[in-house]
Design a protein around this motif. Structure first.
Motif, mmCIF file in Angstrom:
data_model
loop_
_atom_site.group_PDB
_atom_site.id
_atom_site.type_symbol
_atom_site.label_atom_id
_atom_site.label_comp_id
_atom_site.label_asym_id
_atom_site.label_seq_id
_atom_site.Cartn_x
_atom_site.Cartn_y
_atom_site.Cartn_z
ATOM 1 N N ALA A 11 0.842 -1.193 0.000
ATOM 2 C CA ALA A 11 0.000 0.000 0.000
ATOM 3 C C ALA A 11 0.881 1.249 0.000
ATOM 4 C CB ALA A 11 -0.899 -0.007 1.233
ATOM 5 N N PRO A 12 0.374 2.356 -0.544
ATOM 6 C CA PRO A 12 1.143 3.611 -0.475
ATOM 7 C C PRO A 12 1.269 4.064 0.980
ATOM 8 C CG PRO A 12 -1.072 4.026 -1.291
ATOM 9 C CD PRO A 12 -0.914 2.532 -1.194
ATOM 10 N N CYS A 13 2.295 4.817 1.266
ATOM 11 C CA CYS A 13 2.544 5.319 2.618
ATOM 12 C C CYS A 13 1.624 6.501 2.905
ATOM 13 C CB CYS A 13 4.006 5.727 2.748
ATOM 14 S SG CYS A 13 4.409 6.440 4.346
ATOM 15 N N LYS A 14 0.798 6.360 3.927
ATOM 16 C CA LYS A 14 -0.096 7.437 4.346
ATOM 17 C C LYS A 14 0.057 7.653 5.850
ATOM 18 C CE LYS A 14 -3.625 6.719 0.783
ATOM 19 N NZ LYS A 14 -5.072 6.518 0.558
ATOM 20 N N TYR A 15 1.284 7.931 6.255
ATOM 21 C CA TYR A 15 1.535 8.204 7.664
ATOM 22 C C TYR A 15 2.763 9.089 7.810
ATOM 23 C CZ TYR A 15 4.902 4.329 7.285
ATOM 24 O OH TYR A 15 5.927 3.505 6.903
ATOM 25 N N PHE A 89 10.734 -12.778 16.255
ATOM 26 C CA PHE A 89 10.149 -11.452 16.062
ATOM 27 C C PHE A 89 9.657 -11.342 14.627
ATOM 28 C CE2 PHE A 89 13.750 -10.116 19.070
ATOM 29 C CZ PHE A 89 12.987 -10.376 20.194
ATOM 30 N N LEU A 90 8.394 -10.959 14.445
ATOM 31 C CA LEU A 90 7.864 -10.780 13.088
ATOM 32 C C LEU A 90 7.736 -9.296 12.802
ATOM 33 C CD1 LEU A 90 6.715 -12.243 10.543
ATOM 34 C CD2 LEU A 90 4.471 -11.715 11.478
ATOM 35 N N ILE A 91 8.394 -8.847 11.751
ATOM 36 C CA ILE A 91 8.276 -7.462 11.295
ATOM 37 C C ILE A 91 7.427 -7.483 10.031
ATOM 38 C CG2 ILE A 91 10.439 -7.490 9.971
ATOM 39 C CD1 ILE A 91 9.418 -4.516 12.102
ATOM 40 N N CYS A 92 6.466 -6.593 9.938
ATOM 41 C CA CYS A 92 5.513 -6.630 8.821
ATOM 42 C C CYS A 92 5.752 -5.488 7.843
ATOM 43 C CB CYS A 92 4.086 -6.548 9.350
ATOM 44 S SG CYS A 92 3.652 -7.935 10.397
ATOM 45 N N SER A 93 5.563 -5.791 6.564
ATOM 46 C CA SER A 93 5.648 -4.764 5.528
ATOM 47 C C SER A 93 4.302 -4.540 4.844
ATOM 48 C CB SER A 93 6.708 -5.135 4.486
ATOM 49 O OG SER A 93 6.391 -6.368 3.883
ATOM 50 N N LYS A 94 3.297 -5.303 5.281
ATOM 51 C CA LYS A 94 1.951 -5.142 4.718
ATOM 52 C C LYS A 94 0.942 -5.638 5.745
ATOM 53 C CE LYS A 94 -1.079 -6.520 0.956
ATOM 54 N NZ LYS A 94 -1.174 -6.131 -0.421
ATOM 55 N N LEU A 95 -0.122 -4.871 5.925
ATOM 56 C CA LEU A 95 -1.234 -5.249 6.797
ATOM 57 C C LEU A 95 -2.523 -5.135 6.001
ATOM 58 C CD1 LEU A 95 -0.312 -3.206 10.022
ATOM 59 C CD2 LEU A 95 0.099 -5.644 9.600
ATOM 60 N N VAL A 96 -3.372 -6.144 6.113
ATOM 61 C CA VAL A 96 -4.671 -6.114 5.438
ATOM 62 C C VAL A 96 -5.738 -6.505 6.453
ATOM 63 C CG1 VAL A 96 -6.108 -7.068 3.602
ATOM 64 C CG2 VAL A 96 -3.665 -6.700 3.201
ATOM 65 N N ILE A 97 -6.566 -5.542 6.813
ATOM 66 C CA ILE A 97 -7.671 -5.837 7.727
ATOM 67 C C ILE A 97 -8.746 -6.546 6.923
ATOM 68 C CG2 ILE A 97 -9.501 -4.842 9.142
ATOM 69 C CD1 ILE A 97 -7.491 -2.671 9.980
ATOM 70 N N THR A 98 -9.076 -7.762 7.334
ATOM 71 C CA THR A 98 -10.042 -8.587 6.604
ATOM 72 C C THR A 98 -11.445 -8.500 7.201
ATOM 73 O OG1 THR A 98 -9.366 -10.508 7.902
ATOM 74 C CG2 THR A 98 -8.301 -10.189 5.753
ATOM 75 N N GLU A 99 -11.533 -8.170 8.478
ATOM 76 C CA GLU A 99 -12.822 -7.963 9.139
ATOM 77 C C GLU A 99 -12.698 -6.719 10.000
ATOM 78 O OE1 GLU A 99 -14.550 -11.334 11.155
ATOM 79 O OE2 GLU A 99 -13.511 -12.696 9.797
ATOM 80 N N PHE A 100 -13.705 -5.844 9.910
ATOM 81 C CA PHE A 100 -13.641 -4.571 10.619
ATOM 82 C C PHE A 100 -15.039 -4.217 11.093
ATOM 83 C CE2 PHE A 100 -12.708 0.153 10.589
ATOM 84 C CZ PHE A 100 -11.721 0.100 11.550
#
Length: 156
Positions: A11-15, A89-100
């Motif tokens: 995803a594009p950076c929005k932070y 340790f898990l470092i993430c480069s992508k997060l996808v919320i599947t239920e919200f």
């Protein structure tokens, strides 16, 4: 988990990071509240290392719940921090919320977390995030303009 059938587009950076006395404030935004939450999680991981060094080799799912949006955001970020704190340790480069689920008595989120084991030498060591705080937490929603922002101070 098999990553062959997953969309691994980042995803594009929005932070951004805002200065705060002795800590740092994460400011994230999106066209939806879900996207703002995802971006806030990415901001936290981005503070820990340079995300461009993180390959997608594994996927984990986390779940969080809360009684209001602020507690949901707190518990979501806390679960992501716990995921990083586990061995390995898990470092993430992508997060996808599947239920919200953001209505009703019990709010909840389920998220797929894509990344790899954090390895010194491969991943530049950023700043350790000790905890998520409620201090000055803010969620700004303007649904008529598709603008959502979150502000969270993390203890470093």
């Amino acid at each position: 988990m098999d990553l062959e059938h997953e969309d691994l587009t980042l995803a594009p950076c929005k932070y951004e990071y805002l200065d705060h006395t002795a800590d740092v404030q994460l400011h994230a935004w999106g066209d939806t509240l879900k996207e703002a939450f995802e971006q806030c999680g990415m901001a936290m991981f981005g503070y820990m290392t340079t995300l461009s060094t993180v390959e997608i080799r594994d996927v984990h799912t986390i779940e969080a719940s809360g009684h209001d949006l602020e507690s949901l955001l707190f518990h979501f970020l806390d679960e992501l921090l716990f995921l990083f704190s586990c061995d390995p340790f898990l470092i993430c480069s992508k997060l996808v919320i599947t239920e919200f689920k953001t209505e009703g008595e019990e709010l909840s989120v389920s998220c797929k977390c894509y990344g790899e084991e954090f390895t010194l030498g491969k991943h530049p060591q950023g700043t350790e995030v000790k905890a998520i705080t409620y201090s000055a937490m803010q969620i700004v929603a303007e649904p008529e303009r598709n603008e959502y922002e979150v502000f969270v101070i993390i203890d470093i």
